[in-house]
Design a protein around this motif. Structure first.
Motif, short mmCIF file in Angstrom:
data_model
loop_
_atom_site.label_atom_id
_atom_site.label_comp_id
_atom_site.label_asym_id
_atom_site.label_seq_id
_atom_site.Cartn_x
_atom_site.Cartn_y
_atom_site.Cartn_z
N CYS A 61 -0.83 15.56 -3.88
CA CYS A 61 -0.24 14.73 -5.00
C CYS A 61 -0.94 13.48 -5.28
N ALA A 62 -0.18 12.81 -6.95
CA ALA A 62 -0.81 11.52 -6.79
C ALA A 62 0.25 11.11 -8.19
N ARG A 63 -0.25 9.85 -7.81
CA ARG A 63 0.90 8.45 -7.96
C ARG A 63 0.46 8.64 -8.88
N GLY A 64 0.95 7.95 -10.57
CA GLY A 64 0.32 7.30 -11.97
C GLY A 64 0.10 6.44 -12.07
N VAL A 112 5.86 13.33 0.46
CA VAL A 112 6.61 12.69 0.54
C VAL A 112 5.51 10.74 0.44
N ALA A 113 6.21 9.51 -0.40
CA ALA A 113 5.87 8.80 -0.36
C ALA A 113 6.14 7.45 0.93
N SER A 114 6.02 6.30 1.32
CA SER A 114 5.99 5.23 2.47
C SER A 114 4.78 4.34 1.62
N GLY A 115 5.81 3.08 2.15
CA GLY A 115 5.00 2.15 1.60
C GLY A 115 5.71 1.44 0.03
N ARG A 140 15.22 10.42 -1.92
CA ARG A 140 13.96 10.97 -0.54
C ARG A 140 12.60 10.69 -0.61
N ASN A 141 12.17 9.55 -1.72
CA ASN A 141 10.79 9.25 -2.12
C ASN A 141 9.88 10.50 -1.82
N THR A 142 10.52 12.28 -2.58
CA THR A 142 9.47 13.05 -2.30
C THR A 142 9.72 14.13 -4.37
N VAL A 143 8.03 13.96 -4.33
CA VAL A 143 8.43 14.99 -4.86
C VAL A 143 7.19 16.84 -4.50
N TYR A 144 7.50 17.76 -5.54
CA TYR A 144 8.15 18.03 -5.74
C TYR A 144 6.76 19.58 -6.38
N LEU A 145 6.73 20.78 -5.61
CA LEU A 145 6.13 21.79 -6.56
C LEU A 145 5.71 23.33 -6.42
N GLN A 146 7.29 23.70 -6.62
CA GLN A 146 7.24 25.15 -6.85
C GLN A 146 6.31 26.63 -7.53
N GLN A 148 0.77 -0.66 -0.21
CA GLN A 148 -0.11 0.43 -0.11
C GLN A 148 1.38 1.60 -0.08
N VAL A 149 0.49 2.42 -0.66
CA VAL A 149 1.04 3.56 -1.44
C VAL A 149 0.52 4.61 -0.13
N GLN A 150 1.14 4.95 0.73
CA GLN A 150 0.35 6.17 1.44
C GLN A 150 1.60 7.50 0.49
#
Length: 127
Positions: free
Chosen positions: A96-99, A23-26, A76-82, A1-3
């Motif tokens: 945020c969403a994972r495709g 930040v994603a975990s799982g 870092r399992n991280t996505v950013y939006l500046q 499972q992804v969080q």
């Protein structure tokens, strides 16, 4: 499972900037395209930006092009939006969403192509 957990939202004056993080975990994100979407009060959720698995390819909604950038740090399992030069039109909850696996850029603006979503972070721009 992804969080997915977004952060970095808040209240900012028009013309200001914010940097959102997701930040994603799982599960790791490095094999998936990621996206940012937003939903303003009384409006449907809309596409904001997307980034390919390795960060080499990005695309944006016309409404944010030239003002927003998207990036990722797979280590870092991280996505950013500046977000720069914010206006009141940018006020919304940002998600945020994972495709889905194998999601191509040509389909990356479609909400249905994303299978995991964060809870959202509120961005409010005062004029």
């Amino acid at each position: 499972q992804v969080q997915l957990v977004e952060s970095g939202g808040g209240l900012v004056q028009a013309g200001g900037s914010l940097r959102l993080s997701c930040v994603a975990s799982g599960r790791t994100l490095d094999t998936y395209r990621m996206g940012w979407f937003r939903q303003a009060p009384g409006k449907e959720r809309e596409f904001v930006a997307t980034i390919s698995r390795n960060g080499a390819s990005v695309s944006f909604a016309d409404s944010v092009k030239g003002r927003f950038t998207i990036s990722r740090d797979n280590a870092r399992n991280t996505v950013y939006l500046q977000m720069n030069s914010l206006t009141s039109e940018d006020t919304a909850v940002y998600y945020c969403a994972r495709g889905r696996a194998g999601l191509l850029a040509s389909s990356a603006m479609a909400i249905a192509e994303y299978e995991y979503w964060g809870q959202g972070t509120q961005v409010t721009v005062s004029s």
